[in-house]
Design a protein around this motif. Structure first.
Motif, PDB file in Angstrom:
ATOM      1  N   THR A 199       6.694 -83.891 -18.865  1.00 53.81           N
ATOM      2  CA  THR A 199       7.866 -83.019 -18.794  1.00 53.81           C
ATOM      3  C   THR A 199       8.907 -83.730 -17.926  1.00 53.81           C
ATOM      4  OG1 THR A 199       7.124 -81.902 -16.793  1.00 53.81           O
ATOM      5  CG2 THR A 199       6.417 -80.950 -18.922  1.00 53.81           C
ATOM      6  N   TYR A 200      10.116 -83.219 -17.902  1.00 48.83           N
ATOM      7  CA  TYR A 200      11.163 -83.838 -17.089  1.00 48.83           C
ATOM      8  C   TYR A 200      10.805 -83.833 -15.593  1.00 48.83           C
ATOM      9  CZ  TYR A 200      15.828 -85.085 -15.486  1.00 48.83           C
ATOM     10  OH  TYR A 200      16.886 -85.714 -14.882  1.00 48.83           O
ATOM     11  N   PRO A 201      10.356 -82.712 -15.013  1.00 51.23           N
ATOM     12  CA  PRO A 201       9.967 -82.751 -13.595  1.00 51.23           C
ATOM     13  C   PRO A 201       8.804 -83.710 -13.323  1.00 51.23           C
ATOM     14  CG  PRO A 201      10.280 -80.484 -14.305  1.00 51.23           C
ATOM     15  CD  PRO A 201      10.328 -81.346 -15.537  1.00 51.23           C
ATOM     16  N   GLN A 202       7.853 -83.798 -14.262  1.00 43.92           N
ATOM     17  CA  GLN A 202       6.751 -84.742 -14.098  1.00 43.92           C
ATOM     18  C   GLN A 202       7.266 -86.181 -14.116  1.00 43.92           C
ATOM     19  OE1 GLN A 202       4.261 -83.571 -17.386  1.00 43.92           O
ATOM     20  NE2 GLN A 202       3.016 -82.205 -16.128  1.00 43.92           N
ATOM     21  N   TYR A 203       8.233 -86.447 -14.985  1.00 47.09           N
ATOM     22  CA  TYR A 203       8.844 -87.778 -15.061  1.00 47.09           C
ATOM     23  C   TYR A 203       9.494 -88.135 -13.729  1.00 47.09           C
ATOM     24  CZ  TYR A 203      12.176 -91.414 -16.543  1.00 47.09           C
ATOM     25  OH  TYR A 203      12.919 -92.574 -16.650  1.00 47.09           O
ATOM     26  N   LEU A 204      10.218 -87.193 -13.138  1.00 50.22           N
ATOM     27  CA  LEU A 204      10.866 -87.463 -11.847  1.00 50.22           C
ATOM     28  C   LEU A 204       9.823 -87.792 -10.778  1.00 50.22           C
ATOM     29  CD1 LEU A 204      13.637 -84.693 -11.798  1.00 50.22           C
ATOM     30  CD2 LEU A 204      13.841 -87.095 -12.513  1.00 50.22           C
ATOM     31  N   ALA A 205       8.720 -87.056 -10.784  1.00 49.32           N
ATOM     32  CA  ALA A 205       7.645 -87.329  -9.824  1.00 49.32           C
ATOM     33  C   ALA A 205       7.041 -88.707 -10.076  1.00 49.32           C
ATOM     34  CB  ALA A 205       6.573 -86.245  -9.903  1.00 49.32           C
ATOM     35  N   MET A 206       6.839 -89.043 -11.328  1.00 49.49           N
ATOM     36  CA  MET A 206       6.278 -90.353 -11.644  1.00 49.49           C
ATOM     37  C   MET A 206       7.236 -91.473 -11.243  1.00 49.49           C
ATOM     38  SD  MET A 206       3.214 -89.890 -12.693  1.00 49.49           S
ATOM     39  CE  MET A 206       2.817 -91.531 -13.303  1.00 49.49           C
ATOM     40  N   LEU A 207       8.531 -91.257 -11.390  1.00 51.23           N
ATOM     41  CA  LEU A 207       9.506 -92.266 -10.947  1.00 51.23           C
ATOM     42  C   LEU A 207       9.318 -92.558  -9.464  1.00 51.23           C
ATOM     43  CD1 LEU A 207      12.799 -91.103 -12.742  1.00 51.23           C
ATOM     44  CD2 LEU A 207      11.482 -93.185 -13.226  1.00 51.23           C
ATOM     45  N   VAL A 208       9.136 -91.505  -8.672  1.00 51.36           N
ATOM     46  CA  VAL A 208       8.945 -91.680  -7.232  1.00 51.36           C
ATOM     47  C   VAL A 208       7.639 -92.420  -6.966  1.00 51.36           C
ATOM     48  CG1 VAL A 208       8.683 -90.508  -5.004  1.00 51.36           C
ATOM     49  CG2 VAL A 208      10.321 -89.635  -6.685  1.00 51.36           C
ATOM     50  N   LEU A 209       6.587 -92.051  -7.677  1.00 47.28           N
ATOM     51  CA  LEU A 209       5.292 -92.706  -7.479  1.00 47.28           C
ATOM     52  C   LEU A 209       5.317 -94.163  -7.926  1.00 47.28           C
ATOM     53  CD1 LEU A 209       2.988 -89.761  -8.481  1.00 47.28           C
ATOM     54  CD2 LEU A 209       3.009 -90.916  -6.271  1.00 47.28           C
ATOM     55  N   TRP A 210       6.045 -94.470  -8.975  1.00 47.49           N
ATOM     56  CA  TRP A 210       6.145 -95.869  -9.405  1.00 47.49           C
ATOM     57  C   TRP A 210       6.862 -96.702  -8.353  1.00 47.49           C
ATOM     58  CZ3 TRP A 210       7.891 -93.811 -14.757  1.00 47.49           C
ATOM     59  CH2 TRP A 210       6.763 -93.503 -15.538  1.00 47.49           C
ATOM     60  N   GLU A 211       7.744 -96.073  -7.580  1.00 48.50           N
ATOM     61  CA  GLU A 211       8.427 -96.764  -6.473  1.00 48.50           C
ATOM     62  C   GLU A 211       7.536 -96.880  -5.244  1.00 48.50           C
ATOM     63  OE1 GLU A 211      12.144 -95.021  -5.241  1.00 48.50           O
ATOM     64  OE2 GLU A 211      12.780 -94.705  -7.312  1.00 48.50           O
ATOM     65  N   ASN A 212       6.737 -95.836  -4.971  1.00 44.83           N
ATOM     66  CA  ASN A 212       5.999 -95.726  -3.707  1.00 44.83           C
ATOM     67  C   ASN A 212       4.602 -95.167  -3.917  1.00 44.83           C
ATOM     68  OD1 ASN A 212       8.316 -96.316  -1.833  1.00 44.83           O
ATOM     69  ND2 ASN A 212       9.135 -94.535  -2.887  1.00 44.83           N
ATOM     70  N   ASP A 213       3.717 -95.950  -4.476  1.00 41.01           N
ATOM     71  CA  ASP A 213       2.342 -95.504  -4.672  1.00 41.01           C
ATOM     72  C   ASP A 213       1.699 -95.255  -3.311  1.00 41.01           C
ATOM     73  OD1 ASP A 213      -0.023 -94.880  -5.969  1.00 41.01           O
ATOM     74  OD2 ASP A 213      -0.579 -96.957  -6.360  1.00 41.01           O
ATOM     75  N   GLY A 214       0.978 -94.152  -3.186  1.00 39.54           N
ATOM     76  CA  GLY A 214       0.280 -93.836  -1.941  1.00 39.54           C
ATOM     77  C   GLY A 214       1.065 -92.968  -0.974  1.00 39.54           C
ATOM     78  N   ILE A 215       2.198 -92.423  -1.428  1.00 39.02           N
ATOM     79  CA  ILE A 215       2.983 -91.560  -0.545  1.00 39.02           C
ATOM     80  C   ILE A 215       2.333 -90.186  -0.441  1.00 39.02           C
ATOM     81  CG2 ILE A 215       5.123 -92.787  -1.041  1.00 39.02           C
ATOM     82  CD1 ILE A 215       5.980 -90.426  -2.773  1.00 39.02           C
ATOM     83  N   THR A 216       2.800 -89.419   0.507  1.00 39.49           N
ATOM     84  CA  THR A 216       2.258 -88.076   0.715  1.00 39.49           C
ATOM     85  C   THR A 216       3.037 -87.060  -0.121  1.00 39.49           C
ATOM     86  OG1 THR A 216       3.716 -87.528   2.545  1.00 39.49           O
ATOM     87  CG2 THR A 216       1.646 -88.668   3.101  1.00 39.49           C
ATOM     88  N   VAL A 217       2.451 -85.888  -0.259  1.00 38.81           N
ATOM     89  CA  VAL A 217       3.129 -84.798  -0.963  1.00 38.81           C
ATOM     90  C   VAL A 217       4.445 -84.477  -0.253  1.00 38.81           C
ATOM     91  CG1 VAL A 217       3.010 -82.360  -1.615  1.00 38.81           C
ATOM     92  CG2 VAL A 217       1.020 -83.834  -1.944  1.00 38.81           C
ATOM     93  N   GLY A 218       4.426 -84.471   1.071  1.00 34.31           N
ATOM     94  CA  GLY A 218       5.651 -84.210   1.835  1.00 34.31           C
ATOM     95  C   GLY A 218       6.728 -85.243   1.568  1.00 34.31           C
TER      96      GLY A 218
ATOM     97  N   ALA B 287       0.018 -97.791 -16.174  1.00 30.57           N
ATOM     98  CA  ALA B 287       0.279 -98.231 -17.547  1.00 30.57           C
ATOM     99  C   ALA B 287       1.449 -97.456 -18.164  1.00 30.57           C
ATOM    100  CB  ALA B 287      -0.974 -98.059 -18.401  1.00 30.57           C
ATOM    101  N   LEU B 288       1.580 -96.192 -17.795  1.00 34.79           N
ATOM    102  CA  LEU B 288       2.674 -95.370 -18.316  1.00 34.79           C
ATOM    103  C   LEU B 288       4.036 -95.928 -17.889  1.00 34.79           C
ATOM    104  CD1 LEU B 288       3.044 -92.802 -20.020  1.00 34.79           C
ATOM    105  CD2 LEU B 288       3.121 -91.513 -17.887  1.00 34.79           C
ATOM    106  N   HIS B 289       4.053 -96.598 -16.751  1.00 35.00           N
ATOM    107  CA  HIS B 289       5.287 -97.226 -16.251  1.00 35.00           C
ATOM    108  C   HIS B 289       5.848 -98.197 -17.284  1.00 35.00           C
ATOM    109  CE1 HIS B 289       7.467-100.236 -13.680  1.00 35.00           C
ATOM    110  NE2 HIS B 289       8.047 -99.123 -13.304  1.00 35.00           N
ATOM    111  N   GLU B 290       4.980 -98.963 -17.919  1.00 37.66           N
ATOM    112  CA  GLU B 290       5.425 -99.926 -18.934  1.00 37.66           C
ATOM    113  C   GLU B 290       6.092 -99.214 -20.110  1.00 37.66           C
ATOM    114  OE1 GLU B 290       5.598-103.321 -18.850  1.00 37.66           O
ATOM    115  OE2 GLU B 290       5.044-102.932 -16.749  1.00 37.66           O
TER     116      GLU B 290
END
Length: 150
Positions: free
Chosen positions: A42-61, A109-112
């Protein structure tokens, strides 16, 4: 009996910045929808994944702050991404209240696959890359001013 209100230019819908932003946001989300469906996001999930692709291992906060949203509203979204095998939520050893987010191999892999999306959005926008960059800078500046006013 109804009385007619005299139109006021400052209150016409088409003169409102808020409506221009709102309606554009709705259309942007609609433009992304079929592209993201192909990725299973979904669009909100995509936004979250964008952040995770930038910063793997970040906290929920940290992801909450980055997305300008409440951590509680992110929890269901993050649980869904975890159930789909895209990330893993791990409680911190130092502080059990802190949850860290790690991409799985499937999430990486989804990042690709997602790399094709910006070109699709650029094409749909009808604007040049320079025009979109300028517009984004102006919107970020507006967002910053609004955030400071709160």
């Amino acid at each position: 009996m109804t009385t007619q209100v005299q139109p006021c230019a400052e209150l016409l819908l088409d003169n409102q910045l808020c409506f221009a932003l709102y309606s554009t946001s709705l259309l942007m989300t609609k433009t992304y929808k079929p592209l993201l469906q192909a990725l299973g996001l979904t669009y909100p999930q995509y936004l979250a994944m964008l952040v995770l692709w930038e910063n793997d291992g970040i906290t929920v906060g940290e992801i909450s702050a980055r997305m300008l949203t409440d951590p509680g509203s992110l929890t269901p979204l993050l649980k869904r991404l975890e159930s789909e095998g895209l990330l893993q939520r791990v409680r911190s050893n130092q502080d059990e209240r802190v949850v860290q987010l790690y991409l799985t191999d499937q999430g990486r892999a989804l990042h690709e696959q997602a790399k094709a999306l910006p070109a699709c959005i650029l094409k749909a926008s009808g604007l040049s890359l320079e025009q979109l960059a300028s517009l984004k800078e102006e919107l970020v500046e507006l967002r910053s001013h609004l955030q400071q006013s709160l």
